[in-house]
Design a protein around this motif. Structure first.
Motif, short mmCIF file in Angstrom:
data_model
loop_
_atom_site.label_atom_id
_atom_site.label_comp_id
_atom_site.label_asym_id
_atom_site.label_seq_id
_atom_site.Cartn_x
_atom_site.Cartn_y
_atom_site.Cartn_z
N ALA A 1 28.18 -7.31 -37.38
CA ALA A 1 27.90 -6.45 -38.53
C ALA A 1 28.80 -6.81 -39.71
O ALA A 1 28.33 -6.94 -40.85
N PHE A 2 30.09 -6.99 -39.45
CA PHE A 2 31.03 -7.33 -40.51
C PHE A 2 30.67 -8.68 -41.15
O PHE A 2 30.72 -8.85 -42.37
N THR A 3 30.31 -9.65 -40.31
CA THR A 3 29.95 -10.98 -40.83
C THR A 3 28.74 -10.88 -41.74
O THR A 3 28.71 -11.49 -42.83
N ARG A 4 27.73 -10.11 -41.34
CA ARG A 4 26.54 -9.98 -42.18
C ARG A 4 26.87 -9.30 -43.51
O ARG A 4 26.40 -9.73 -44.57
N LEU A 5 27.68 -8.24 -43.45
CA LEU A 5 28.04 -7.54 -44.68
C LEU A 5 28.84 -8.44 -45.62
O LEU A 5 28.64 -8.40 -46.84
N LYS B 1 26.22 -1.98 -34.18
CA LYS B 1 25.87 -2.87 -35.29
C LYS B 1 24.88 -2.18 -36.23
O LYS B 1 25.04 -2.22 -37.46
N GLU B 2 23.88 -1.53 -35.65
CA GLU B 2 22.85 -0.89 -36.46
C GLU B 2 23.44 0.21 -37.34
O GLU B 2 23.11 0.32 -38.53
N HIS B 3 24.32 1.01 -36.76
CA HIS B 3 24.88 2.12 -37.54
C HIS B 3 25.81 1.61 -38.64
O HIS B 3 25.80 2.12 -39.76
N ILE B 4 26.63 0.62 -38.33
CA ILE B 4 27.54 0.08 -39.34
C ILE B 4 26.75 -0.47 -40.53
O ILE B 4 27.07 -0.18 -41.70
N LEU B 5 25.73 -1.25 -40.25
CA LEU B 5 24.93 -1.84 -41.33
C LEU B 5 24.21 -0.77 -42.14
O LEU B 5 24.17 -0.81 -43.38
N GLN B 6 23.61 0.21 -41.45
CA GLN B 6 22.88 1.26 -42.15
C GLN B 6 23.83 2.13 -42.97
O GLN B 6 23.52 2.52 -44.10
N LYS C 1 34.21 4.66 -45.42
CA LYS C 1 34.37 4.58 -43.97
C LYS C 1 33.08 4.99 -43.27
O LYS C 1 32.28 5.74 -43.82
N CYS C 2 32.93 4.52 -42.03
CA CYS C 2 31.77 4.91 -41.23
C CYS C 2 32.18 5.05 -39.78
O CYS C 2 33.26 4.60 -39.37
N GLY C 3 31.34 5.67 -38.98
CA GLY C 3 31.55 5.72 -37.54
C GLY C 3 31.58 7.11 -36.94
O GLY C 3 31.44 7.26 -35.73
N HIS D 1 36.00 4.49 -38.99
CA HIS D 1 36.69 5.74 -39.25
C HIS D 1 37.56 6.24 -38.09
O HIS D 1 38.73 6.51 -38.28
N ARG D 2 37.01 6.41 -36.91
CA ARG D 2 37.78 6.81 -35.73
C ARG D 2 37.33 5.99 -34.53
O ARG D 2 36.16 5.61 -34.44
N PRO D 3 38.23 5.70 -33.60
CA PRO D 3 37.88 4.82 -32.47
C PRO D 3 36.66 5.29 -31.69
O PRO D 3 36.53 6.47 -31.38
N ASP D 4 35.80 4.34 -31.38
CA ASP D 4 34.62 4.59 -30.55
C ASP D 4 34.85 3.86 -29.23
O ASP D 4 34.84 2.63 -29.18
N THR D 5 35.10 4.59 -28.17
CA THR D 5 35.41 3.95 -26.89
C THR D 5 34.23 3.13 -26.35
O THR D 5 34.41 2.28 -25.47
N LEU D 6 33.03 3.37 -26.87
CA LEU D 6 31.86 2.59 -26.46
C LEU D 6 31.64 1.38 -27.36
O LEU D 6 30.60 0.72 -27.28
N MET D 7 32.62 1.07 -28.18
CA MET D 7 32.51 -0.07 -29.10
C MET D 7 32.35 -1.39 -28.36
O MET D 7 33.07 -1.68 -27.40
#
Length: 305
Positions: A131-135, A92-97, A80-82, A117-123
Motif C-alpha cells: 500500500a505504501f509503495t503504491r501511494l 492494504k485495501e483500507h490504507i489505500l481507500q 492518519k488511518c487505521g 494510527h494505532r497498532p493492528d495486531t492482525l497487520m
C-alpha cells in the motif's frame, strides 16, 4: 518559531504542530482564523486523522483556506488511518481507500506524511508495504510514519518497507512520562523502573525518528488537562512559578519542558483558540536549565533514585 527536521526527510517544520481533531466544530471563518494565526506563528504542520469528526475536520480545514496550490505549498499536512468502529485495520485495501478519502476531503493532490494510527495486531507488513509503495509511486504520499507503536512493531514494518518511517506519535506530557521514567530508574525495584514502552525514546533517537508528543496538556489516558487543575497543586505551583520567571503562561512552560529534551520532540497542540496558541507558541523561545527541567519533573510527583 524554531524549526526542526522531521526524521530522515527533507521536511522542515515548526517545532510545535497543530492538531486538528477539534476543527470539525468550527465555522469556516473561525477555522480560517485558527489556521492563518498558526501559520503566522510559524506553525506549518497540521495533524489530521480520518476519524477526527468522522472526516469533517479534514473537510472544514480545506474549505477554510479555500485549498489552492499557493497556500498548499506553505504547509505540511499529515493525516492518519487505521482506527475503525470497534477494530483496527491496516489492510492494504483500507490504507489505500483511507488515503484517497482524505485526499478528497482535504482537496489536495498529496499528503506530506501518512501515519498508521494505532497498532493492528492482525497487520500483514507485506500488505502495508504494498500500500505504501503504491501511494508513494502514485505521488499521493511523500513520507510515512506511525503512531503509538513500539520498536519491534516498527522493525517488523521496516523489514518490508522501501521508505523510512520518519515519525512516531506518542503520548507525552509533564504528567505522562513513561518515555523517560524507566531510563531514570535503571535496575531499580520499584514501579518507575518498569519499562513500559520498550525503550521507545532511545530507539527513536537511534533511528532518527521524530517523536510527536500528543496530548501534551493531558494526564492519564486523556483524562483531562493538568494545567490549572486543582487536583495537581504542586505541579501547577511550579508551572506558575516558572511562568512568572520566564514571562510566559503556564501552558507555554508545559510545552517548553517537552521541547527542552534533546530528542527534539514535536508537541501536537490541539487548541482551536488563536490567543491561547499564540501564548503556547512562545515556548519555542523559552530556555529551561537542566535544574529547571528536573524541578518540573519532580513537581509532577516523580522521585529520582
Amino acid at each position: 518559531m524554531k524549526k526542526i527536521k522531521l526524521g530522515t526527510s527533507d521536511l522542515q517544520a515548526g517545532e510545535i504542530s497543530l492538531g486538528c481533531m477539534r476543527m470539525a466544530d468550527l465555522s469556516k471563518q473561525d477555522a480560517r482564523h485558527v489556521i492563518e494565526n498558526a501559520m503566522e506563528l510559524g506553525v506549518n504542520l497540521f495533524d489530521h486523522a480520518d476519524i477526527y469528526g468522522g472526516g469533517k475536520s479534514e473537510e472544514v480545514f480545506a474549505d477554510a483556506i479555500d485549498m489552492n496550490p499557493s497556500i498548499r505549498e506553505k504547509m505540511l499536512i499529515q493525516t492518519k488511518c487505521g482506527i475503525r468502529n470497534g477494530f483496527f485495520d491496516f489492510s492494504k485495501e483500507h490504507i489505500l481507500q483511507s488515503a484517497d478519502n482524505s485526499l478528497e476531503r482535504l482537496k489536495t493532490d498529496y499528503i506530506d506524511i501518512f501515519l498508521l494510527h494505532r497498532p493492528d495486531t492482525l497487520m500483514d507488513p507485506e500488505e502495508v508495504a504494498e500500500a505504501f509503495t503504491r501511494l508513494k509511486e502514485n505521488g499521493k504520499v511523500r513520507y510515512f510514519g506511525v503512531s503509538n507503536q513500539n520498536p519491534m512493531q516498527i522493525e517488523l514494518l521496516k523489514k518490508y518497507l522501501k521508505e523510512d518511517l520518519i515519525v512516531n506519535q506518542l503520548q507525552f506530557s509533564l504528567m505522562h512520562t513513561p518515555l523517560v521514567d524507566a531510563g531514570l530508574n535503571v535496575n531499580m525495584q520499584h514501579d518507575p523502573s518498569i519499562v513500559r514502552d520498550s525503550s521507545l525514546l532511545e530507539y527513536s533517537r537511534l533511528n532518527d525518528m521524530t517523536i510527536q508528543a500528543w496530548s501534551p496538556f493531558q494526564y492519564g489516558m486523556i483524562k483531562g488537562p493538568f494545567v490549572g487543575n486543582e487536583q495537581f497543586p504542586e505541579v501547577n505551583a511550579k508551572l506558575q512559578e516558572m511562568a512568572e520567571k520566564k514571562g510566559v503562561t503556564d501552558s507555554a512552560i508545559a510545552i517548553a519542558w517537552i521541547l527542552r529534551h534533546p530528542a527534539k520532540f514535536q508537541p501536537v497542540v490541539g487548541s482551536m483558540n488563536p490567543g491561547r496558541l499564540a501564548d503556547i507558541a512562545k515556548a519555542s523561545h523559552v530556555e529551561l536549565t537542566r535544574e529547571e527541567w528536573y524541578d518540573l519533573y519532580r513537581s509532577a510527583g516523580n522521585t529520582l533514585p
